[in-house]
Design a protein around this motif. Structure first.
Motif, short mmCIF file in Angstrom:
data_model
loop_
_atom_site.label_atom_id
_atom_site.label_comp_id
_atom_site.label_asym_id
_atom_site.label_seq_id
_atom_site.Cartn_x
_atom_site.Cartn_y
_atom_site.Cartn_z
N SER A 113 0.86 -1.18 0.00
CA SER A 113 0.00 0.00 0.00
C SER A 113 0.89 1.23 0.00
O SER A 113 2.02 1.19 0.49
CB SER A 113 -0.91 0.00 1.22
N GLY A 114 0.38 2.31 -0.57
CA GLY A 114 1.20 3.51 -0.70
C GLY A 114 2.28 3.29 -1.73
O GLY A 114 3.28 3.99 -1.78
N SER A 115 2.08 2.28 -2.54
CA SER A 115 3.06 1.89 -3.53
C SER A 115 3.18 2.98 -4.59
O SER A 115 2.19 3.40 -5.15
CB SER A 115 2.58 0.61 -4.18
N ASN A 116 4.42 3.40 -4.83
CA ASN A 116 4.59 4.29 -5.96
C ASN A 116 4.92 3.45 -7.18
O ASN A 116 5.43 2.35 -7.07
CB ASN A 116 5.70 5.31 -5.68
#
Lengths: 176, 205
Positions: A113-116
């Motif tokens: 999650s919060g993956s760029n």
């Protein structure tokens, strides 16, 4: 595999079912009544092929979409573009007919999650896309998919029924 | 010990010492944050082939919490922190000052606690490497995952492009009063990163 529903004929005929594990960047083929299982697909994609007439099945655990981006390819089953054609020829050697083959796909998730985009580069999505393209080139019909999202999946192919079971952490077993 | 990286004992000793210093700094940072003492021990560091890593951390389908952070600059790579599900809950309890065993699922607060710890640990580790070598590195925003170990680890390895290489695994133990929590810290060095690191430390490859 206690979590799998019992088969009707399993007790009466006392069939011995072997569960064959397919590791990461591996492919395997098996015949009725065995099961093929690959654990914990994340961004990796699992592709199963099944011939309902000869009841021969195959399963591959792909890590990357495109082998042409690498100079030194030692494990073809690691890549969608090389591995799927290899599984296709293996399963035919085992007696499956290409016109009967049905494919099912699972995995291709984005685990963080919060993956760029910079980190994961949506490898899961690219794996899935290349798997679809490669199957199309080989003329294999896709019967079901369980792709994307952010959950890891274990995939099990039952060569008796052609059903594929999907297991996720903390969820009910799903059949596709 | 590997043939491919040809790591000698002294190289590993140096890396373990860096880990000790880095995680010692992390313990200090944690203690300041929590206003109480938390010790971190580093009993073991080793270089491993990918296939060897999975069984050490646990079963492929076992649920784990993972904080992942990539860095580049003078040297590039990825660092990861992995806790087994139960250890992650214990860690949340320890750090929130609750009775160990109080947490039974991962709340949004729990997630941010683990993320913050991962951030402090990996940041302290990187700072220790930076100050010992004089190399400059920039770290990315940490990423978080909570799911099957095999899925998380393989996705991290593929994304960082490290599948065929070796990783440094550092076992860490958090100690507070009589409680112990074990975690696994990974360093996935980018191409040539280890050579550059040892060169900067003045150790012949």
């Amino acid at each position: 595999m206690q979590l799998l529903p019992a088969r009707e004929n399993q007790v009466s005929q006392a069939v011995l079912v072997t569960e064959i594990q397919v590791g990461i960047a591996e492919l395997k083929v098996a015949g009725h009544p065995d099961r093929l299982i690959t654990f914990s697909l994340g961004s990796c994609v699992g592709v199963s092929l099944y011939d309902p007439f000869t009841r021969v099945g195959g399963l591959i655990h792909i890590m990357l979409p495109d082998s042409t981006q690498f100079n030194n390819v030692t494990k073809p089953a690691k890549f969608a573009d090389l591995g799927i054609p290899l599984l296709f020829s293996e399963i035919r050697r085992y007696g499956a007919r290409s016109a009967n083959l049905q494919a099912k796909l699972a995995g291709g998730a984005q685990m963080f999650s919060g993956s760029n985009d910079k980190f994961e580069l949506n490898i899961g999505g690219r794996n899935a896309m290349m798997a679809r393209q490669t199957l199309k080139k080989l003329g294999i019909k896709i019967l079901a998919e369980e792709l994307g999202g952010n959950r890891g999946r274990t995939m099990i192919l039952d060569t008796v029924s052609g059903q594929v079971f999907i297991r996720m952490a903390g969820s009910q077993l799903k059949v596709i | 010990m590997s043939e491919r990286i040809e790591m000698s004992c002294s190289h590993l000793d140096v890396l373990q010492e860096i880990s000790n210093i880095g995680l010692g700094n992390a313990a200090t940072a944690l203690a300041e944050l929590l206003k109480k003492k938390v010790d971190i021990a580093v009993p073991h560091a080793s270089f491993l082939e990918m296939e060897q890593v999975f069984p050490l951390v646990g079963g492929l389908e076992e649920v784990v919490a993972c904080v992942n952070l990539s860095f580049d600059g003078d040297v590039a790579g990825t660092v990861m922190y992995i806790f087994a599900e139960k250890s992650a809950y214990k860690l949340v309890d320890m750090l929130l000052g609750q009775e160990i065993g109080a947490t039974g699922e991962l709340s949004a607060l729990g997630e941010s606690v683990i993320m913050e710890i991962g951030n402090i640990l990996t940041g302290s580790f990187m700072n220790a490497i930076g100050s010992m070598t004089g190399l400059t590195m920039q770290t990315s925003v940490p990423l978080f995952a909570f799911d099957m170990m095999g899925a998380i680890l393989s996705a991290s390895l593929v994304a960082s492009g490290h599948w065929d290489e070796q990783v440094l695994l550092i076992e860490t133990i958090f100690l507070q009063n009589n409680d112990q929590i074990k975690g696994h810290f990974f360093l996935l060095p980018g191409t040539g990163a280890l050579d550059r690191l040892f060169e900067a430390l003045g150790i012949p490859a």
